[in-house]
Write a protein that holds these residues in place. Structure first.
Motif, PDB file in Angstrom:
ATOM      1  N   GLY A  11      43.802  50.998   3.954  1.00  0.00           N
ATOM      2  CA  GLY A  11      44.208  52.027   2.983  1.00  0.00           C
ATOM      3  C   GLY A  11      44.575  53.350   3.623  1.00  0.00           C
ATOM      4  O   GLY A  11      44.356  54.412   3.042  1.00  0.00           O
ATOM      5  N   LEU A  12      45.146  53.310   4.827  1.00  0.00           N
ATOM      6  CA  LEU A  12      45.504  54.560   5.522  1.00  0.00           C
ATOM      7  C   LEU A  12      46.894  55.044   5.136  1.00  0.00           C
ATOM      8  O   LEU A  12      47.127  56.249   5.029  1.00  0.00           O
ATOM      9  CB  LEU A  12      45.447  54.365   7.047  1.00  0.00           C
ATOM     10  N   VAL A  13      47.823  54.111   4.995  1.00  0.00           N
ATOM     11  CA  VAL A  13      49.208  54.479   4.671  1.00  0.00           C
ATOM     12  C   VAL A  13      49.808  53.489   3.673  1.00  0.00           C
ATOM     13  O   VAL A  13      49.284  52.393   3.488  1.00  0.00           O
ATOM     14  CB  VAL A  13      50.131  54.447   5.932  1.00  0.00           C
ATOM     15  N   ARG A  14      50.922  53.888   3.063  1.00  0.00           N
ATOM     16  CA  ARG A  14      51.741  52.981   2.271  1.00  0.00           C
ATOM     17  C   ARG A  14      53.200  53.284   2.587  1.00  0.00           C
ATOM     18  O   ARG A  14      53.573  54.444   2.743  1.00  0.00           O
ATOM     19  CB  ARG A  14      51.500  53.191   0.771  1.00  0.00           C
ATOM     20  N   GLN A  15      53.993  52.215   2.690  1.00  0.00           N
ATOM     21  CA  GLN A  15      55.415  52.426   2.973  1.00  0.00           C
ATOM     22  C   GLN A  15      56.143  52.839   1.685  1.00  0.00           C
ATOM     23  O   GLN A  15      55.987  52.197   0.652  1.00  0.00           O
ATOM     24  CB  GLN A  15      56.038  51.147   3.539  1.00  0.00           C
ATOM     25  N   MET A  16      56.939  53.912   1.782  1.00  0.00           N
ATOM     26  CA  MET A  16      57.656  54.419   0.608  1.00  0.00           C
ATOM     27  C   MET A  16      59.127  54.018   0.632  1.00  0.00           C
ATOM     28  O   MET A  16      59.799  53.983  -0.389  1.00  0.00           O
ATOM     29  CB  MET A  16      57.551  55.954   0.546  1.00  0.00           C
ATOM     30  N   ALA A  17      59.667  53.820   1.843  1.00  0.00           N
ATOM     31  CA  ALA A  17      61.026  53.316   2.054  1.00  0.00           C
ATOM     32  C   ALA A  17      60.997  52.797   3.481  1.00  0.00           C
ATOM     33  O   ALA A  17      60.043  53.083   4.212  1.00  0.00           O
ATOM     34  CB  ALA A  17      62.052  54.436   1.891  1.00  0.00           C
ATOM     35  N   SER A  18      62.014  52.068   3.906  1.00  0.00           N
ATOM     36  CA  SER A  18      61.985  51.490   5.246  1.00  0.00           C
ATOM     37  C   SER A  18      61.685  52.557   6.308  1.00  0.00           C
ATOM     38  O   SER A  18      62.404  53.542   6.422  1.00  0.00           O
ATOM     39  CB  SER A  18      63.343  50.835   5.528  1.00  0.00           C
ATOM     40  N   GLN A  61      55.968  68.862  14.163  1.00  0.00           N
ATOM     41  CA  GLN A  61      56.844  68.819  12.993  1.00  0.00           C
ATOM     42  C   GLN A  61      57.407  67.411  12.779  1.00  0.00           C
ATOM     43  O   GLN A  61      57.548  66.643  13.737  1.00  0.00           O
ATOM     44  CB  GLN A  61      57.983  69.840  13.208  1.00  0.00           C
ATOM     45  N   TRP A  62      57.722  67.097  11.552  1.00  0.00           N
ATOM     46  CA  TRP A  62      58.307  65.791  11.218  1.00  0.00           C
ATOM     47  C   TRP A  62      59.723  65.681  11.764  1.00  0.00           C
ATOM     48  O   TRP A  62      60.488  66.647  11.723  1.00  0.00           O
ATOM     49  CB  TRP A  62      58.272  65.561   9.707  1.00  0.00           C
ATOM     50  N   LYS A  63      60.038  64.521  12.277  1.00  0.00           N
ATOM     51  CA  LYS A  63      61.364  64.221  12.808  1.00  0.00           C
ATOM     52  C   LYS A  63      61.935  63.055  12.014  1.00  0.00           C
ATOM     53  O   LYS A  63      61.174  62.274  11.415  1.00  0.00           O
ATOM     54  CB  LYS A  63      61.266  63.788  14.285  1.00  0.00           C
ATOM     55  N   PHE A  64      63.265  62.907  12.099  1.00  0.00           N
ATOM     56  CA  PHE A  64      63.875  61.728  11.483  1.00  0.00           C
ATOM     57  C   PHE A  64      64.846  61.106  12.466  1.00  0.00           C
ATOM     58  O   PHE A  64      65.715  61.791  13.010  1.00  0.00           O
ATOM     59  CB  PHE A  64      64.605  62.079  10.186  1.00  0.00           C
ATOM     60  N   ARG A  65      64.679  59.813  12.729  1.00  0.00           N
ATOM     61  CA  ARG A  65      65.654  59.056  13.520  1.00  0.00           C
ATOM     62  C   ARG A  65      65.961  57.791  12.740  1.00  0.00           C
ATOM     63  O   ARG A  65      65.047  57.023  12.427  1.00  0.00           O
ATOM     64  CB  ARG A  65      65.103  58.726  14.914  1.00  0.00           C
ATOM     65  N   ASP A  66      67.229  57.613  12.442  1.00  0.00           N
ATOM     66  CA  ASP A  66      67.613  56.458  11.626  1.00  0.00           C
ATOM     67  C   ASP A  66      67.664  55.221  12.518  1.00  0.00           C
ATOM     68  O   ASP A  66      68.734  54.706  12.833  1.00  0.00           O
ATOM     69  CB  ASP A  66      68.966  56.736  10.953  1.00  0.00           C
ATOM     70  N   GLU A  67      66.489  54.771  12.941  1.00  0.00           N
ATOM     71  CA  GLU A  67      66.346  53.634  13.849  1.00  0.00           C
ATOM     72  C   GLU A  67      67.043  52.401  13.260  1.00  0.00           C
ATOM     73  O   GLU A  67      66.960  52.164  12.054  1.00  0.00           O
ATOM     74  CB  GLU A  67      64.860  53.299  14.048  1.00  0.00           C
ATOM     75  N   VAL A  68      67.699  51.611  14.123  1.00  0.00           N
ATOM     76  CA  VAL A  68      68.366  50.391  13.657  1.00  0.00           C
ATOM     77  C   VAL A  68      67.334  49.460  13.049  1.00  0.00           C
ATOM     78  O   VAL A  68      67.554  48.849  12.006  1.00  0.00           O
ATOM     79  CB  VAL A  68      68.988  49.578  14.832  1.00  0.00           C
ATOM     80  N   ARG A  69      66.194  49.362  13.763  1.00  0.00           N
ATOM     81  CA  ARG A  69      65.175  48.413  13.324  1.00  0.00           C
ATOM     82  C   ARG A  69      63.817  49.101  13.264  1.00  0.00           C
ATOM     83  O   ARG A  69      63.033  49.016  14.198  1.00  0.00           O
ATOM     84  CB  ARG A  69      65.127  47.249  14.315  1.00  0.00           C
ATOM     85  N   PRO A  70      63.553  49.827  12.155  1.00  0.00           N
ATOM     86  CA  PRO A  70      62.213  50.401  12.032  1.00  0.00           C
ATOM     87  C   PRO A  70      61.232  49.240  11.957  1.00  0.00           C
ATOM     88  O   PRO A  70      61.507  48.257  11.263  1.00  0.00           O
ATOM     89  CB  PRO A  70      62.248  51.161  10.702  1.00  0.00           C
ATOM     90  N   ARG A  71      60.147  49.307  12.707  1.00  0.00           N
ATOM     91  CA  ARG A  71      59.209  48.173  12.642  1.00  0.00           C
ATOM     92  C   ARG A  71      57.831  48.567  13.143  1.00  0.00           C
ATOM     93  O   ARG A  71      57.653  49.651  13.679  1.00  0.00           O
ATOM     94  CB  ARG A  71      59.733  46.986  13.434  1.00  0.00           C
ATOM     95  N   PHE A  72      56.908  47.658  12.961  1.00  0.00           N
ATOM     96  CA  PHE A  72      55.538  47.857  13.403  1.00  0.00           C
ATOM     97  C   PHE A  72      54.913  49.085  12.739  1.00  0.00           C
ATOM     98  O   PHE A  72      54.179  49.847  13.373  1.00  0.00           O
ATOM     99  CB  PHE A  72      55.464  47.988  14.927  1.00  0.00           C
TER     100      PHE A  72
END
Ligand code: 5CA
Length: 430
Positions: free
Chosen positions: A30-37, A136-147
């Motif tokens: 119960g630490l995290v939940r995925q909200m989008a990929s 600070q939060w970063k964003f990288r539109d990774e081809v394959r977000p995983r793990f």
């Protein structure tokens, strides 16, 4: 926190979408939940871990003389056109257009922005050297977000930047960061190994990645067993420390050097897999020259500062620590970053004696404790505490409680001892 009143949505089933242990355990505990990929919400227990890691990282940056600031997540495209990286960064960059058709982006890193801030504020050689960081939060539109959080699209990074007048100064900064990183990982309670690395998108010619060993790591790693001692950060002389870190063999498969590897004694050769939790770069004048950041030197000449950048994957660390520290039953948090130091397990909720002892323990331990005050079977409470990985469990059952005794379990070893309430408290707080 009282478990009966907390949002800690643990799962008994193994989530089908999660391929590796840390991802499964982060969802199950119960630490995290995925909200989008590749984009996660940090639930209360997960956020506590994230904040503890962040705080250790912050304290070690502060101790190394690095100044904290906070830059925004959204940046202007024009800033990135100055360095030439707006086009070069490609599809990994999330590009945004505002209502006035101005081009913006969600920052994947901050070399350009910090260089612009310095260019505006610093004019003389007297103002250097400087070291700055933000978390600070970063964003990288990774081809394959995983793990899970190991390779997310939105992730929390500590990134720091150094500015020096010459190469010698820049190298001192590089060494300071390497030492600060080894201290940071040691305080967190994990062994990380610095390895020579490629510089990729950031550029430059000197770089080290810091790897935590775990069978599920994305990189193949080769290293000398001398790194297993884990006492590198104890070195007081920074030059001796750097010399040691860079002469003992360690490399990712990309940089693996068979000749140097051959010189490592056979019994000290180690091969495995690693998770990259940090990377440091020296890239000289790459950004100061392209972005026109110079200072006036002592003799009136124009000096383009020598720069480096230094990253730690704060949110990735949460997953990486779990990869390195778990068993069949769940997470085994190092004391320094656990969401709660101890769980108090009331085995007979509603019983006057166990309730009284639990209330007393909870009052004394305060926010560091998670009190399992639910009306649940003992077996369910044990399983959930093991899953969540609290370093200590204080087990309060009716038989012991009548005699003022509780059972204390250490999650990492499984050792259980029966002892008086005060002694249990002293151990947990000690
Ligand atoms: N500007 C430089 C250093 S400040 C930089 O961006 N370096 S980096 O690309 O190596 O990123 C720093 C750290 O962020 C990495 O070592 C890794 O731990 C973490 N990181 C990078 N990409 C991701 C991702 N997609 N998800 C989670 N963590 C990531």
């Amino acid at each position: 926190m009282r478990l009966s009143q907390s949002l800690i949505p643990t799962l008994k089933e193994i989530p089908a979408e999660a391929q590796i242990a840390s991802h499964r355990l982060m969802l199950r505990a119960g630490l995290v939940r995925q909200m989008a990929s590749g984009i996660y919400a940090w639930l209360p227990a997960g956020l506590r871990v994230l904040r503890r890691i962040e705080q250790i990282v912050r304290e070690e940056q502060d101790a190394a003389g690095v100044q904290e600031l906070l830059m925004p997540t959204i940046q202007s495209a024009d800033l990135w056109r100055e360095s030439g990286r707006y086009e070069a960064y490609g599809k990994e960059m999330l590009r945004i257009t505002d209502r006035h058709e101005r081009e913006l982006l969600f920052g994947p890193t901050n070399e350009e922005m910090i260089t612009a801030i310095m260019r505006d504020a610093v004019k003389s050689y007297r103002d250097l050297p400087q070291m700055l960081y933000h978390i600070q939060w970063k964003f990288r539109d990774e081809v394959r977000p995983r793990f899970g959080v190991l390779r997310g699209r939105e992730f929390l990074m500590k990134d720091a930047y150094s500015f020096d007048l010459d190469y010698e100064g820049a190298l001192i900064a590089y060494k300071k960061f390497m030492l600060a990183y080894m201290r940071t990982f040691q305080r967190i309670g994990i062994t990380a190994i610095p390895m020579r690395a490629d510089t990729g998108q950031i550029g430059g010619d000197l770089s080290h990645e810091f790897h935590i060993l775990a069978p599920t790591g994305e990189s193949g790693v080769f290293y000398d067993a001398a790194f297993e001692a884990g006492d590198a950060a104890g070195e007081t002389d920074i030059d001796a420390f750097y010399e040691k870190m860079t002469t003992i063999y360690a490399a990712t498969d990309e940089k693996h050097d068979l000749a140097a590897w051959g010189a490592v004694p056979e019994e000290r050769k180690r091969e495995g897999r690693g998770i990259e939790v940090g990377q440091i770069f020296y890239f000289g004048k790459k950004y100061s020259e392209t972005m026109g950041f110079s200072v006036i030197g002592k003799d009136g000449s124009r000096i383009f500062p020598e720069m480096g950048s230094y990253g730690i994957g704060v949110s990735r660390l949460v997953g990486a620590i779990i990869e390195a520290r778990h068993d069949e039953a769940g997470i085994i948090w190092p004391d320094a970053v656990a969401p709660f130091r101890a769980a108090i397990l009331n085995l007979r909720q509603g019983d006057a004696v166990t309730d009284k002892i639990c209330d007393e323990l909870y009052a004394r331990l305060g926010a560091d404790a998670l009190y399992d005050d639910r009306e649940e079977r003992a077996g369910a409470k044990f399983a959930e505490a093991d899953l969540m990985g609290h370093p200590w469990q204080i087990i309060v059952g009716p038989r012991g409680a009548a005699a003022g005794m509780v059972e204390l379990k250490r999650r990492a070893t499984g050792d259980r001892t029966e002892l008086p309430v005060e002694d249990a408290l002293a151990k947990v707080l000690g």
